[in-house]
Design an enzyme around this catalytic site. Structure first.
Site, short mmCIF file in Angstrom:
data_model
loop_
_atom_site.label_atom_id
_atom_site.label_comp_id
_atom_site.label_asym_id
_atom_site.label_seq_id
_atom_site.Cartn_x
_atom_site.Cartn_y
_atom_site.Cartn_z
CB ALA A 133 64.10 32.23 134.09
CE1 TYR A 134 58.71 34.06 127.67
CE2 TYR A 134 57.06 35.18 129.10
CZ TYR A 134 57.34 34.75 127.89
OH TYR A 134 56.80 35.02 126.56
CB SER A 135 58.86 37.62 134.72
OG SER A 135 57.55 36.57 134.87
CB THR A 164 64.45 36.82 129.90
OG1 THR A 164 63.21 36.01 129.74
CG2 THR A 164 65.57 36.07 130.70
#
Length: 247
Positions: free
Chosen positions: A153-155, A157
């Site tokens: 998710a972090y990557s 976004t």
């Protein structure tokens, strides 16, 4: 910390996530260099931090589009005008493989890191256009270029922030408003508390310099990007990655 006297004289900035970490370091530099700053943050210490550092504060969840629009008007009212937007608010989400990733965590990361950043840009850009001048710095991550395992998710976004900023920079080119993204590798900041030590160690191992970054190293880059000195680069990406990124 090296500062440049008067570099931000007469300039006013909004900084999301500005009550701690990179956002606070940038806010303190801008004030030291003659500017004013309105900090948007949910940090419990927001009021205390703003009073100590001479900042205007707005308690805000950037994932609330209506609240962001209201915050923009509040900051313009407090500072008279806005010249700079720095979006550094972000969360990491769960640290697990994709097939185990909680849907609620995925949605929260997307809502803060990508949707929230969009809401902030959307609300502030009209004020910059009205001035005929502006600098936008959207903080992404090396994870948005390379992807970190167990951080989908972090990557995702942060890759979205890069693409969004490239599009925005082209839209605004020639209108006096410059928009660029920053892709730091991992640096010492409060966000690391959201991660297990194994994930931090993995990210450190990917940095050729063999160490985590220092917040002031990225703050110095952001302040250049937010200043009049950055005048012929827009829709682009600046790295502070210790040699990790290869493009």
């Amino acid at each position: 910390m090296t500062t440049y006297s008067g570099r931000f004289a007469g300039r006013n900035a909004i900084i999301t996530g500005g009550a701690s970490g990179l956002g606070l370091a940038v806010a303190e530099r801008i004030v030291a260099e003659g500017g004013q700053v309105s900090v948007w943050d949910m940090n419990p210490a927001l009021e205390e931090t703003c009073e100590r550092a001479g900042l205007h504060g707005v308690r805000l969840d950037v994932s609330d589009a209506a609240a962001v629009a209201a915050a923009a008007e509040e900051s313009v009212g407090a500072l008279a005008k806005i010249d700079i937007l720095i979006c550094s608010a972000g969360i990491t989400g769960a640290t697990v493989p994709v097939h185990e990733f909680p849907i609620d965590s995925w949605l929260q990361v997307v809502n803060v890191n990508l949707n929230g950043l969009f809401y902030c840009n959307r609300a502030v850009v009209p004020h910059l256009l009205a001035n005929g001048y502006g600098r936008i710095v959207n903080v992404a991550s090396v994870a948005g270029k390379e992807g970190n395992p167990n951080a989908s998710a972090y990557s995702a976004t942060k890759a979205g922030v890069i693409g969004f900023t490239k599009s925005l920079g082209k839209e605004l080119a020639g209108k006096g408003v410059i928009a660029n993204a920053l892709t730091p590798a991992t640096f010492e900041s409060p966000i690391l508390a959201q991660l297990p030590r194994s994930q931090v160690d993995y990210m450190r191992s990917k940095i050729p310099m063999g160490r985590l970054g220092e917040v002031e190293e990225s703050a110095a880059m952001v302040c250049f990007m937010a200043s009049e000195e950055c005048s012929f680069t827009t829709g682009s990406v600046f790295d502070t990655s210790g040699g990790r990124t290869t493009y």
